[in-house]
Design an enzyme around this catalytic site. Structure first.
Site, PDB file in Angstrom:
ATOM      1  N   ASP A   1     -12.642   5.331  75.142  1.00 43.38           N
ATOM      2  CA  ASP A   1     -13.822   4.464  75.052  1.00 43.38           C
ATOM      3  C   ASP A   1     -13.907   3.571  76.288  1.00 43.38           C
ATOM      4  O   ASP A   1     -13.562   4.018  77.390  1.00 43.38           O
ATOM      5  CB  ASP A   1     -13.729   3.631  73.750  1.00 43.38           C
ATOM      6  CG  ASP A   1     -15.092   3.322  73.158  1.00 43.38           C
ATOM      7  OD1 ASP A   1     -15.805   2.509  73.760  1.00 43.38           O
ATOM      8  OD2 ASP A   1     -15.452   3.883  72.125  1.00 43.38           O
TER       9      ASP A   1
ATOM     10  N   ASN B   1     -26.646   8.049  67.319  1.00 40.96           N
ATOM     11  CA  ASN B   1     -27.599   7.081  66.743  1.00 40.96           C
ATOM     12  C   ASN B   1     -29.013   7.414  67.202  1.00 40.96           C
ATOM     13  O   ASN B   1     -29.759   6.524  67.612  1.00 40.96           O
ATOM     14  CB  ASN B   1     -27.251   5.658  67.185  1.00 40.96           C
ATOM     15  CG  ASN B   1     -25.850   5.256  66.820  1.00 40.96           C
ATOM     16  OD1 ASN B   1     -25.245   5.836  65.909  1.00 40.96           O
ATOM     17  ND2 ASN B   1     -25.316   4.280  67.512  1.00 40.96           N
TER      18      ASN B   1
ATOM     19  N   ALA C   1     -20.001  15.818  69.472  1.00 39.56           N
ATOM     20  CA  ALA C   1     -19.732  15.900  68.035  1.00 39.56           C
ATOM     21  C   ALA C   1     -20.232  17.215  67.437  1.00 39.56           C
ATOM     22  O   ALA C   1     -19.751  17.645  66.387  1.00 39.56           O
ATOM     23  CB  ALA C   1     -20.391  14.718  67.322  1.00 39.56           C
TER      24      ALA C   1
ATOM     25  N   HIS D   1     -17.097  -2.544  73.279  1.00 44.53           N
ATOM     26  CA  HIS D   1     -17.226  -1.388  72.379  1.00 44.53           C
ATOM     27  C   HIS D   1     -15.868  -0.768  72.074  1.00 44.53           C
ATOM     28  O   HIS D   1     -15.534  -0.476  70.913  1.00 44.53           O
ATOM     29  CB  HIS D   1     -18.161  -0.374  73.044  1.00 44.53           C
ATOM     30  CG  HIS D   1     -18.558   0.780  72.184  1.00 44.53           C
ATOM     31  ND1 HIS D   1     -17.836   1.949  72.137  1.00 44.53           N
ATOM     32  CD2 HIS D   1     -19.607   0.960  71.344  1.00 44.53           C
ATOM     33  CE1 HIS D   1     -18.428   2.798  71.316  1.00 44.53           C
ATOM     34  NE2 HIS D   1     -19.517   2.223  70.820  1.00 44.53           N
TER      35      HIS D   1
ATOM     36  N   SER E   1     -20.595   5.000  66.051  1.00 39.29           N
ATOM     37  CA  SER E   1     -19.404   4.614  66.814  1.00 39.29           C
ATOM     38  C   SER E   1     -18.420   3.861  65.937  1.00 39.29           C
ATOM     39  O   SER E   1     -17.210   3.979  66.114  1.00 39.29           O
ATOM     40  CB  SER E   1     -19.782   3.696  67.975  1.00 39.29           C
ATOM     41  OG  SER E   1     -20.137   4.408  69.119  1.00 39.29           O
TER      42      SER E   1
END
Lengths: 78, 435
Positions: free
Chosen positions: B182, B315, B330, B217, B386
């Site tokens: 990340d 998202n 993903a 994040h 996330s």
């Protein structure tokens, strides 16, 4: 010149003769520069910089599964 | 690849008045280029160029092209009746983080939370009228209130939703290495005190940036997985407080990163002995667009070596108006796609959906108004798939601790214990539950 990642057929990971021959063919046909073969023996992936015009030629090489440009990923929060 | 490569990106965006096959001919004529083919990951994108020229991508169905025209060519394009505009291709960053209302953190009937909310409103008004301070533009101020309210709930709603209780002690993730790829981590955050974030356990793959998280994040995600059991905030929010965290910074402080660096991070995590790789990152994918072979091959090999990989579904939706398919990476079959739910077990309105047979949704976890550690030693609540992803990574660590086995068998155990929520296209197999 753009960074691309070439995924070879999975069977080539353990077939070093065909694997090396395929990589040689890619370099010969496209003039790939700054070649990164560190992922070759484990993942069957070779990366390097090529002209965008060469992408179709790489795709047509035997034992090449996919050719992808290096793209941007983002943190997935909103 | 590095930040320097941003300079290689096309300099301009050409917007046509309408999508048309004639647009390709116009570009060929003005820019002296021709069609080279299609990018495999973007089926609707025509790649154009010529020897020695920068690549031009024409998105036919959108009537938009990205290119690096010369000044003369820009003038020529602007004079064409088919062209609406020629604009600079500006760097974009991730959207502002979402700071939900204080009420969403607290119990609706909690009188202290109501009192705090009232106090905040009064202070907001005073600051706004007399000091000119806009709290909405000051997340540091917002944070102090959310943290204060959250202290009333000493046990995160997220942990309650996944079946944990304050006294839960069946597993803690002890001995399990979890890699978080990340924006890095706040190395000085009190909730990671005592962790050894040096040497081989933390690494930055971002040119010119250390592993210190300048975004927040990555710290938030790592906090959900394995921050201290006793948080300095007073709120318990970590799923597996005893895991060994591996922090790979693959996204820069703006929340952006390149495939090349992310794949390096995945391989690094493998070499460091990770059993789980958590990736709260991605890029949009169109319906029926293929998953990325680069990530699928990497994940396939890592999975065969005993590593479970989870990633945020994305998202990209805006329910009830529209839904968008699961992001890359993903969407890869060897990577588990994670959906987000709110505290009422309803799908996160922005969460990407299962809309084709390529990008399947695997599982759901809490991802709306999630409280966790943040940059500069603070805390905040953020929403997104996330935030759901590290919940899955943390729960997987608990299962691994109790059942050291292959990723496939661990995943089956997890699925066997999920709580079905409804439509698999929104929730996958359902809400994850701890062992």
């Amino acid at each position: 010149m753009a960074l691309v990642h070439v995924t070879l057929d999975k069977s080539l990971i353990k077939d070093t003769v065909r694997r090396d021959a395929t990589v040689s063919r890619i370099v010969e046909l496209t003039g790939m520069a700054n070649i990164n073969q560190q992922r070759l023996h484990r993942y069957g992936i070779v990366s390097g910089e090529v002209s965008a015009s060469k992408l179709p030629e790489i795709r047509d090489i035997e034992n090449v599964q996919a050719v992808e440009s290096d793209e941007t990923k983002y943190a997935v929060a909103s | 690849m590095s930040e320097a490569d941003l300079s290689k990106r096309p300099t301009h965006i050409i917007v046509f008045k309408k999508p048309s096959e004639a647009n390709e001919k116009l570009l060929a004529q003005v820019l002296d280029i021709h069609e080279l083919g299609e990018i495999s990951t973007q089926a609707s994108c025509v790649v154009m160029g010529s020897e020695g020229s920068e690549q031009t991508n024409l998105y036919e169905s959108l009537g938009v092209a990205v290119s690096s025209p010369t000044d003369d060519q820009i003038i020529d394009l602007k004079e064409r009746s088919e062209v609406l505009s020629v604009e600079l291709n500006q760097v974009r960053s991730i959207p502002p983080l979402f700071f939900p209302q204080i009420a969403s953190l607290a119990q609706p009937s909690d009188p202290l939370s109501a009192y705090l909310r009232g106090m905040r409103d009064i202070i907001d008004a005073i600051e706004s009228f007399h000091l000119g301070i806009d709290r909405k533009s000051r997340p540091d101020l917002q944070d102090s209130f959310t943290a204060l309210a959250a202290r009333r709930n000493t046990f995160s709603w997220c942990l309650q939703q996944i079946g944990m209780t304050p006294n839960y002690s069946i597993a803690t993730g002890s001995g399990i290495k979890v890699a978080v790829l990340d924006t890095g981590i706040d190395l000085n955050h009190p909730d990671f005190e005592g962790r050894i974030f040096e040497g081989d356990n933390v690494k930055s793959f971002v040119t010119g940036e250390s592993a210190q998280d300048g975004n927040g994040h990555g710290t938030h995600c790592a906090g959900v997985i394995g921050s201290a059991r006793r948080s300095a905030s007073g709120v318990r929010y970590s799923v597996a407080p005893d895991v060994d965290l591996l922090i790979g910074k693959v996204l820069n402080n703006e929340g952006k990163g390149y495939d090349d660096d992310i794949i390096k991070g995945m391989n690094w995590a493998r070499d460091r002995g990770a059993k789980i790789i958590s990736m709260s990152l991605g890029s949009n994918r169109n319906v029926n667009q293929p998953y990325t072979s680069l990530y699928e091959r990497t994940a396939d090999i890592l999975s065969s070596e005993g590593i479970l990989i989870v990633a945020a579904a994305g998202n990209s939706s805006s329910r009830p108006h529209f839904t968008r398919p699961v992001n890359n990476p993903a969407a890869c079959p060897s990577i588990k796609a994670v959906a987000a739910i709110d505290e009422n077990q309803k799908v996160y309105s922005s969460g990407s959906a299962q809309m084709d047979k390529i990008g399947t949704l695997d599982i759901s976890a809490p991802g709306v108004a999630v409280f966790s550690a943040y940059k500069n030693g603070t805390y905040t609540t953020i929403s997104g798939t996330s935030m759901a992803t590290p919940h899955i990574a943390g729960v997987a660590a608990l299962y691994y601790q109790l059942n050291p086995d292959t990723p496939a068998k661990i995943w089956q155990l997890i699925l066997d214990n999920t709580l079905p929520l409804g439509d698999v296209n929104d929730y996958g197999f359902g809400l994850v539950q701890v062992p």
